[in-house]
Write a protein that holds these residues in place. Structure first.
Motif, mmCIF file in Angstrom:
data_model
loop_
_atom_site.group_PDB
_atom_site.id
_atom_site.type_symbol
_atom_site.label_atom_id
_atom_site.label_comp_id
_atom_site.label_asym_id
_atom_site.label_seq_id
_atom_site.Cartn_x
_atom_site.Cartn_y
_atom_site.Cartn_z
ATOM 1 N N ASN A 142 -10.241 16.034 72.169
ATOM 2 C CA ASN A 142 -8.734 15.849 72.087
ATOM 3 C C ASN A 142 -8.758 14.815 73.135
ATOM 4 O O ASN A 142 -7.602 14.136 73.181
ATOM 5 N N LEU A 163 -2.134 8.725 67.217
ATOM 6 C CA LEU A 163 -3.241 9.703 67.732
ATOM 7 C C LEU A 163 -2.867 11.060 67.233
ATOM 8 O O LEU A 163 -3.702 11.964 66.969
ATOM 9 N N ASN A 164 -1.642 11.287 67.083
ATOM 10 C CA ASN A 164 -1.273 12.725 66.602
ATOM 11 C C ASN A 164 -0.504 12.620 65.239
ATOM 12 O O ASN A 164 0.094 11.612 65.244
ATOM 13 N N THR A 175 -0.309 24.484 68.832
ATOM 14 C CA THR A 175 -0.835 23.836 69.909
ATOM 15 C C THR A 175 -2.430 23.417 69.322
ATOM 16 O O THR A 175 -2.848 22.565 69.886
HETATM 17 C C1 LIG Z 1 -1.985 15.167 70.642
HETATM 18 O O1 LIG Z 1 -1.983 16.561 70.553
HETATM 19 C C2 LIG Z 1 -2.810 17.051 71.662
HETATM 20 C C3 LIG Z 1 -2.889 18.355 71.314
HETATM 21 O O2 LIG Z 1 -1.614 19.303 70.921
HETATM 22 C C4 LIG Z 1 -2.145 16.986 72.644
HETATM 23 O O3 LIG Z 1 -3.053 17.428 74.020
HETATM 24 C C5 LIG Z 1 -1.835 15.462 73.155
HETATM 25 O O4 LIG Z 1 -1.206 15.168 74.312
HETATM 26 C C6 LIG Z 1 -1.174 14.936 72.060
HETATM 27 N N1 LIG Z 1 -1.357 13.384 72.141
HETATM 28 C C7 LIG Z 1 -0.294 12.705 72.014
HETATM 29 C C8 LIG Z 1 -0.476 11.113 72.235
HETATM 30 O O5 LIG Z 1 0.894 12.931 71.580
#
Ligand SMILES: *[C@@H]1O[C@H](CO)[C@@H](O)[C@H](O)[C@H]1NC(C)=O
Ligand SMILES: *[C@@H]1O[C@H](CO)[C@@H](O)[C@H](O)[C@H]1NC(C)=O
Ligand SMILES: *[C@@H]1O[C@H](CO)[C@@H](O)[C@H](O)[C@H]1NC(C)=O
Ligand SMILES: *[C@@H]1O[C@H](CO)[C@@H](O)[C@H](O)[C@H]1NC(C)=O
Ligand SMILES: *[C@@H]1O[C@H](CO)[C@@H](O)[C@H](O)[C@H]1NC(C)=O
Length: 206
Positions: A142, A163-164, A175
Motif C-alpha cells: 500500500n 493508484l486506487n 478500508t
Molecule cells: C488508496 O487506498 C489506500 C487504502 O485504502 C489508502 O491508504 C491510500 O491513501 C489511497 N491512495 C490514494 C492515492 O487515494
C-alpha cells in the motif's frame, strides 16, 4: 531496462520451425474433428431410423438419441429444482460473498471459506471439507502501489494509471480494498519501449 524489438531477419529465422509445428497441430486437429464428425454421423444414421416414431413433441428432444436415455426418471424433481432457484436468492448470496474484500490467501479469504462450509452444513450437506493450499500470489504494498506510466522521449509523464480504484457506490468504500496490482510478478521497475508509437516509453512499477 530497455527492450529491443526483434529485427525482421531474426523473426523470419525463428518462424520456420514454429510454422512446421503449427502445420502438424493443424493436421492433428483436422483429423480429430473429421473423426468425431464421421462418428456422430454414423451414430445418427444408425439410431435415427428405429426411433424416429418414439419422439414426442413434449419434453427434451435430441434427434438421434434414444428418449429413454435423456428423459427424467422423476420429472417433478427437475420442476422442484427450477422452482427453488430465485434470482433474489442469487443476488443475496452474491452480495454476501462479495461484501468484504477477500483476496486469496488472506485471513478474510479463510474466514469466507469457513462461512461457506458452515452454510453448506447448515443447508443439510453431510460432509464439507476445507482443503488448505499454498497461495502463490504476490500482494500489493500500500505504501508503494503498482502503476503504469506512459513517458515520452524526455521522460515526461504523459499518463499515470490511477493508484486506487474509483469508489462508485458507498458500499465499495472499504478500508482493506487492495489497490490495482499485478498479482503474478515479482516487485520491480520495468521500462518497455514502444518503437511503433513515436518512441513512447511505458514504465511499469511493480
Ligand atoms: C488508496 O487506498 C489506500 C487504502 O485504502 C489508502 O491508504 C491510500 O491513501 C489511497 N491512495 C490514494 C492515492 O487515494
Ligand atoms: C454471509 O452469510 C454468512 C452465513 O450465511 C454469515 O455468517 C455472514 O455474516 C454473511 N456475511 C455478510 C457480509 O452478510
Ligand atoms: C512496502 O514498501 C516500503 C517502501 O519501499 C518498504 O519499506 C516495505 O518494507 C514494503 N512492505 C512490504 C510488506 O513489502
Ligand atoms: C524533449 O526536449 C527537447 C529539448 O528540451 C525538445 O527539443 C523536444 O521537443 C522534447 N521532446 C518531446 C517529445 O517533448
Ligand atoms: C469513504 O469513507 C470515508 C470514511 O468513512 C469518507 O471520509 C470518504 O469520504 C468516503 N469516500 C467516498 C468516495 O465515499
Amino acid at each position: 531496462m530497455m527492450y529491443q524489438v526483434y529485427s525482421t531477419e531474426t523473426m523470419v529465422v525463428e518462424k520456420k520451425p514454429a510454422a512446421k509445428k503449427m502445420f502438424i497441430y493443424a493436421l492433428v486437429l483436422l483429423t480429430v474433428v473429421l473423426g468425431i464428425g464421421i462418428g456422430i454421423a454414423i451414430g445418427r444414421l444408425a439410431i435415427c431410423s428405429h426411433e424416429k416414431r418414439e419422439l414426442k413433441p413434449d419434453g427434451v428432444l435430441l434427434p438421434g438419441i434414444s428418449e429413454a436415455l435423456i428423459k427424467d426418471g422423476d420429472p417433478t424433481i427437475g420442476d422442484d429444482l427450477i422452482q427453488a432457484i430465485k434470482s433474489e436468492n442469487i443476488a443475496e448470496y452474491l452480495r454476501n460473498l462479495t461484501n468484504e474484500p477477500h483476496l486469496a490467501g488472506t485471513s478474510a479469504d479463510k474466514r469466507q471459506a469457513e462461512e461457506l462450509r458452515d452454510f453448506w452444513l447448515h443447508v443439510g450437506l453431510d460432509h464439507v471439507t476445507i482443503t488448505p493450499y499454498k497461495v502463490l500470489l504476490s500482494y500489493p504494498n500500500n505504501t508503494e502501489p503498482n502503476f503504469v506510466q506512459l513517458l515520452d522521449n524526455n521522460q515526461t509523464i504523459l499518463y499515470n494509471s490511477p493508484l486506487n480504484e474509483t469508489i462508485i457506490r458507498p458500499e465499495e468504500n472499504k478500508t482493506d480494498v487492495v489497490p490495482p496490482f499485478n498479482a503474478y510478478s515479482a516487485p520491480g521497475d520495468e521500462y518497455v519501449r514502444i518503437t511503433l508509437v513515436l518512441f513512447i516509453v511505458i514504465y511499469i512499477h511493480l
